[in-house]
Each structure stands twice: as structure tokens, then as C-alpha cells.
Enzyme design. Structure first.
Site, short mmCIF file in Angstrom:
data_model
loop_
_atom_site.label_atom_id
_atom_site.label_comp_id
_atom_site.label_asym_id
_atom_site.label_seq_id
_atom_site.Cartn_x
_atom_site.Cartn_y
_atom_site.Cartn_z
N HIS A 177 -0.98 -26.28 36.54
CA HIS A 177 -1.66 -26.07 37.81
C HIS A 177 -3.03 -25.44 37.60
CE1 HIS A 177 1.08 -27.43 40.83
NE2 HIS A 177 2.06 -26.61 40.48
N CYS A 251 -6.00 -30.41 37.67
CA CYS A 251 -6.74 -30.99 38.80
C CYS A 251 -8.15 -30.43 38.85
CB CYS A 251 -6.03 -30.69 40.12
SG CYS A 251 -4.38 -31.40 40.25
N ARG A 260 -9.03 -35.43 37.82
CA ARG A 260 -8.39 -34.73 36.72
C ARG A 260 -9.45 -34.29 35.70
NH1 ARG A 260 -5.28 -34.85 40.01
NH2 ARG A 260 -3.09 -35.52 40.02
#
Length: 273
Positions: A177, A251, A260
């Protein structure tokens, strides 16, 4: 002087309007508070819980593995992906003209093959390694798979199914994340060429060196995690020859999942635990 006459119906209409405005105001305040609590939950609470959970898992893995042994004095060189030559020049012994020389069992190539062959395939969502990035003061568990619920939202880094395991020829590809749930990969855009990335397993410690960064690509750009990583969207980014690679993906931009970001590194050394 005429006195204005206010009918009862007008009074009732004004009263209803005041109640409606008051009720609407209360609803807006309530919605605002709920949204604020959701933001606090996402940006603070999930990070707190995930980081605590990841730290406990790292400690559990360390206890399970025990104290790592001293570095093997013959470790350090990485074998060529095609010839298996360690390139160290002094670790190989044998007879023959050179092309048929027999490798010594203590060579990095032989030891690496032994470690890899001994590794069992991790169970789905099982944490089985520790990723350490000194520049980011990061130390988090690596789990099999990239499930949000069972891996990433726990604050772990996830290993892409179908890519290689640590130390194996090919691409050891990971996801994490950028924001919320521990956000382990929030600052991987700060990594520079030459920074080290360590992957610890029960059997060995692998040291990779950051080599290239792909600042932005499509979320569907599967080329970045192939065995020989190369972007299919931006082909100028990537590699053209087999090797021992690591890929970190997350991300970008922050607080979105539209694109990305990928960071690539190459295996520099390994040592047995």
C-alpha cells in the site's frame, strides 16, 4: 393605520420551513462528522493497527527463525543466470579445459541452488519473509499473494503469485500500500540507485541493490513483474536479459489507485542463516 393580518396557514408554513431547515442542518452536521470519522479511521487508525500487526509478525518470524548466524565467508557473489559462473574467480575448482570444470560444492551457485531447492512453497497469505529497506527505515513481513483483506490491509507486503521467490533467477515481485493500512511503500519513490533492499527468509538473507525506477505506468502493465521485467506501456523502462531481479510496486499518485509506480533492483549477494 392598518395592522397586517397573518393567517394561521402562513404561520404553519413558516414553522414547517424552520423545522425543515433545522433538520437539514442537523443532517449535514451529522454527515460531516461521520465523514470526518471515516477519514480519521482510514488515515490514522488503519495505519496504527496495520503497523502494530506487521511489527508483531516480524517479531514472531524472528523468534521462529532464531538468531541468524554469521555471514558465510564464501558468500557475496551472484552466479551468472546463464552460465552459473559466480564470477568470483577463486571459489571454483576442477579439471579439464575450462568449459567442463566441476564446481566446488561450496561455491555461491551451488549453495544458492541448495537453498532454493530447500524452500517450500508458502501457503496462501502466509507471512514467510521479512523485507528491510534501510533508507526508508522499513522492516515489514512479506506474505504470499496480494489479497487486500488477507495481506495488504494487514500492513504486509504481498508477493505476486507466479513470480520467483527470493534469490531465484527471475523476478521476485512485491506489492504494498502507498497510503492507509500501514502504507509500507509510501516513500519508495525516494529510493535511489545503489540503495539496498534486504529479504530475509528462514534459510538465507538476500541483498538486492536498487537499479531503476518506473515513475508511472498503467495499473494493467503486467510487464513490470515478468521474469525479465520490462514495461509494456513504456518499453524504454526495464531489462532485456535474464537476471536476479526484485520489483517493488505501489499505487501512484498518492491517495489514488489509477497508476502504478515500480522500483527494480538486482541481487548482489546472499548469505546463509
Amino acid at each position: 393605520m392598518r395592522v397586517p393580518v397573518v393567517q394561521h396557514s402562513t404561520r404553519r408554513w413558516r414553522a414547517r420551513r424552520r423545522r425543515a431547515l433545522w433538520t437539514g442542518g442537523e443532517l449535514l452536521v451529522t454527515v460531516g462528522v461521520v465523514l470526518m470519522l471515516l477519514v480519521v479511521h482510514q488515515l490514522w487508525w488503519t495505519n496504527r493497527e496495520a503497523r502494530h500487526n506487521a511489527q508483531r509478525k516480524v517479531q514472531a518470524l524472528e523468534r521462529e527463525w532464531g538468531t541468524p548466524g554469521a555471514a558465510d565467508p564464501t558468500a557475496g557473489a551472484v552466479p551468472d543466470p546463464e552460465t552459473g559462473d559466480s564470477g568470483s574467480g577463486g571459489d571454483d575448482t576442477g579439471t579439464g579445459s575450462g568449459t567442463g570444470a566441476t564446481k566446488n560444492s561450496s561455491s555461491p551457485a551451488r549453495r544458492q541452488g541448495t537453498v532454493n531447492s530447500a524452500q517450500s512453497r508458502p501457503r496462501w497469505s502466509q507471512a514467510y519473509a521479512i523485507l528491510t529497506i534501510p533508507r526508508l527505515s522499513l522492516r515489514v513481513p512479506v506474505a504470499e499473494g496480494v489479497s487486500k483483506q488477507n495481506v495488504l490491509n494487514k500492513g504486509y507486503v504481498g508477493h505476486y503469485k507466479g513470480t520467483q521467490q527470493p534469490g531465484q533467477a527471475g523476478n521476485f515481485a512485491l506489492a504494498g500500500h502507498r497510503n492507509t493500512h500501514g502504507e509500507p511503500f509510501r516513500y519508495i519513490n525516494r529510493l535511489k540507485r545503489g540503495d539496498t533492499v534486504e529479504v530475509e527468509t528462514k534459510a538465507a538473507v538476500y541483498t538486492y541493490v536498487v537499479d531503476k525506477t518506473l515513475p508511472q505506468t498503467s495499473a494493467r502493465d503486467s510487464g513490470v513483474i515478468r521474469s525479465v521485467p520490462r514495461s509494456t506501456v513504456r518499453p524504454s523502462y526495464g531489462y532485456s536479459a535474464p537476471g536476479y531481479y526484485i520489483t517493488l510496486t505501489t499505487c501512484t499518485p498518492e491517495y489514488t489507485s489509477k497508476y502504478r509506480l515500480a522500483v527494480w533492483g538486482k541481487l548482489r549477494s546472499m548469505r546463509l542463516r
